[in-house]
Scaffold this motif. Structure first.
Motif, mmCIF file in Angstrom:
data_model
loop_
_atom_site.group_PDB
_atom_site.id
_atom_site.type_symbol
_atom_site.label_atom_id
_atom_site.label_comp_id
_atom_site.label_asym_id
_atom_site.label_seq_id
_atom_site.Cartn_x
_atom_site.Cartn_y
_atom_site.Cartn_z
ATOM 1 N N UNK A 122 0.867 -1.179 0.000
ATOM 2 C CA UNK A 122 0.000 0.000 0.000
ATOM 3 C C UNK A 122 0.901 1.225 0.000
ATOM 4 N N UNK A 123 0.890 1.968 -1.094
ATOM 5 C CA UNK A 123 1.841 3.063 -1.277
ATOM 6 C C UNK A 123 1.451 4.387 -0.662
ATOM 7 N N UNK A 124 0.495 4.391 0.276
ATOM 8 C CA UNK A 124 0.074 5.654 0.888
ATOM 9 C C UNK A 124 1.206 6.325 1.637
ATOM 10 N N UNK A 125 2.198 5.539 2.105
ATOM 11 C CA UNK A 125 3.280 6.092 2.918
ATOM 12 C C UNK A 125 4.603 6.137 2.166
ATOM 13 N N UNK A 126 4.534 6.276 0.863
ATOM 14 C CA UNK A 126 5.743 6.248 0.033
ATOM 15 C C UNK A 126 6.673 7.430 0.322
ATOM 16 N N UNK A 127 6.113 8.550 0.780
ATOM 17 C CA UNK A 127 6.943 9.729 1.055
ATOM 18 C C UNK A 127 8.121 9.409 1.973
ATOM 19 N N UNK A 128 7.888 8.517 2.944
ATOM 20 C CA UNK A 128 8.900 8.250 3.966
ATOM 21 C C UNK A 128 10.132 7.558 3.412
ATOM 22 N N UNK A 129 10.000 6.821 2.330
ATOM 23 C CA UNK A 129 11.128 6.018 1.829
ATOM 24 C C UNK A 129 11.585 6.442 0.442
ATOM 25 N N UNK A 130 10.944 7.459 -0.121
ATOM 26 C CA UNK A 130 11.238 7.843 -1.497
ATOM 27 C C UNK A 130 12.721 8.164 -1.664
ATOM 28 N N UNK A 131 13.355 7.512 -2.612
ATOM 29 C CA UNK A 131 14.767 7.741 -2.872
ATOM 30 C C UNK A 131 15.696 7.038 -1.906
ATOM 31 N N UNK A 132 15.161 6.324 -0.913
ATOM 32 C CA UNK A 132 15.984 5.674 0.103
ATOM 33 C C UNK A 132 15.930 4.150 0.019
ATOM 34 N N UNK A 133 14.753 3.602 -0.144
ATOM 35 C CA UNK A 133 14.588 2.156 -0.252
ATOM 36 C C UNK A 133 13.403 1.888 -1.160
#
Length: 510
Positions: A239-250
């Motif tokens: 569920x990509x609702x929380x993608x902001x937290x890992x964007x560009x990191x994992x």
């Protein structure tokens, strides 16, 4: 103050200066379908109309006017450049039924957006057609079902869902014809691995996870979870609702996920709320490529060798283009290209305006900008969490680092002074802030799920902490003052249950 423009309507008033100056030919309209009476429209002057709607707009809480720390469903930055470029006349004038030969510019943007999303998620393919996060969820589980059915593994109809999942996750599974089995989380917010091992089996179709989870923490055992589910024959949905937290990191693909939906209207601009607009693009691993929803943009391999400009031959003058170079030719993949597709989920190709905004935002960010999104989303959340902890508020998971959001619980305040999450939410309106998400996830009593996003400055976060501290102090001095909030809104505190069960938004003229 009036809420409806009909309240200031008076017979005979008009604002016809803006009326179109052309005759309307009603001949093609059958007589039986023509109006017999004039529509009931308000009769107001131009100034009255402008002032009325301007006044109403100032009553709205919006990202342009207020801090909007909604956990797990953020109202975030909406760069004007994205709006401006998505509204270029060439985009707006393009008809969705226009032939591919007349849509190469738009298709090129969509193809590059697919490529960007594949890169940042680690997936093998992307379809942009779902028009919301919930529809992206539906596509994900539908593809999991189609995968098992194509393998004649028909018993796999059970979807595992952690108890901290979004409420739409179990609903989506049921809509796709699956049964739901809940998996508990432990005291630190991680999925209970022993419970997961006991739950998987020959009926397991897959598991639906958000990572970081809705509890605001990163699932530390994600690789082990992927191993357990895959060994049992199931697939992993992200569920990509929380993608902001890992964007560009994992990347979810590197965690072992087989399908992901992305809320482009959240992570890649276009603030959402109230039902739209949205875009819930889905990414898939290699095994799910044949089942992607259509249409998908592709380059016609017969007409193009390379994506970029062809280099000039060595003998050509400097700056000259290669003779016979052919520009890329983009086209839609449909049922003929993907015969196992789960089908079409929306008219045409999805929400074109939101997809264009997402494309522009991704290009504005670039690779380094996406890294900063993950860094600042996490930094802001941990800063705000530390400030509230130091102010005396209780953290739901005090031993864990925040991801892009975190939870405080007012369980103690409710017991000691009867201060509830609802009371704080209503009083925050008087201080000029929209409330965080309240009472979700349901695992945490009197919870406030707070997500400051990567786009807010330190002063805004500090002022928000000050407001929460003041509300707590007010409640200790006079709890009834807080329970009477809000005081500065057009309406006072409503009966929420009655508003839901007896909703009436119709206007009936006197």
């Amino acid at each position: 103050m009036e809420k409806l423009i009909f309240e200031i309507s008076r017979a005979g008033r008009s604002a016809d200066a803006q009326h179109p100056q052309f005759a309307v030919d009603t001949a093609p309209v059958p007589a039986a379908l023509r109006r017999k009476t004039k529509p009931k429209l308000p009769e107001v002057s131009e100034l009255q109309a402008v002032r009325h709607f301007t006044r109403l707009s100032r009553l709205n809480f919006s990202i342009d006017t207020h801090f909007y720390p909604l956990g797990s469903c953020t109202m975030k930055y909406n760069p004007r450049a994205c709006n401006t470029l998505a509204m270029l006349p060439e985009f707006l004038a393009r008809h969705p039924l226009a032939p591919e030969s007349h849509s190469q510019g738009f298709l090129a943007c969509m193809y590059e957006l697919q490529e960007i999303l594949m890169d940042v998620t680690g997936m093998a393919g992307v379809s942009l057609t779902p028009m919301a996060g919930a529809q992206g969820e539906f596509a994900g589980v539908a593809m999991i079902r189609a995968y098992h059915q194509a393998r004649n593994d028909l018993e796999r109809t059970e979807i595992l869902v952690p108890d901290a999942a979004h409420g739409t996750n179990p609903a989506t599974a049921v809509q796709c014809g699956c049964t739901v089995r809940e998996i508990p989380t432990n005291a630190e917010g991680d999925v209970d691995l022993e419970a997961l091992k006991a739950a998987v089996g020959p009926k397991t179709a897959g598991i639906m996870l958000t990572n970081p989870s809705t509890l605001g923490v990163f699932e530390r055992n994600i690789k082990k979870i992927a191993e357990i589910v895959h060994q049992a024959g199931g697939l992993l949905y992200y569920d990509g609702a929380n993608l902001n937290a890992i964007l560009g990191k994992v990347r979810p693909g590197d965690m072992g996920f087989d399908v992901i939906h992305m809320n482009l209207h959240k992570t890649f601009s276009t603030p959402h709320g109230g039902g739209g607009p949205g875009a819930g693009a889905v990414g898939v691993s290699q095994r799910l490529l044949p089942f992607m929803p259509i249409p998908v943009v592709a380059i016609d391999g017969q007409n193009c060798v390379r994506r970029g400009p062809a280099p000039a031959p060595a003998s050509a003058p400097a700056g000259a283009a290669a003779e016979g170079a052919v520009s890329p030719s983009y086209r839609w993949l449909d049922e003929r290209d993907l015969p196992q597709t789960i089908g079409r989920l929306s008219a045409f190709m999805g929400n074109a305006g939101v997809l264009l905004r997402a494309y522009v935002y991704a290009r504005l960010l670039g690779r380094e900008g996406m890294h900063r999104v993950g860094e600042y989303a996490t930094l802001n959340a941990n800063y705000l969490m530390a400030k509230l902890r130091d102010a005396g508020f209780d953290l739901a998971f005090p031993s864990r680092r925040a991801s892009h959001e975190f939870i405080i619980t007012l369980k103690r305040q409710k017991k000691e002074i009867e201060l509830t999450a609802t009371d704080v939410a209503k009083r925050l309106l008087d201080y000029g802030y929209h409330a965080p998400t309240v009472y979700f996830p349901l695992l945490v009593p009197e919870c406030l799920l707070i997500e400051p996003t990567e786009t807010e400055d330190k002063e805004t976060l500090d002022n928000f902490v000050d407001a929460l501290v003041k509300i707590w102090d007010e409640a200790k001095a006079d709890i009834q003052k807080v329970k009477g909030a809000p005081y500065t809104m057009p309406v006072r505190r409503l009966d929420d249950v009655r508003a839901v069960r007896q909703l009436d938004v119709r206007y009936q003229a006197a």
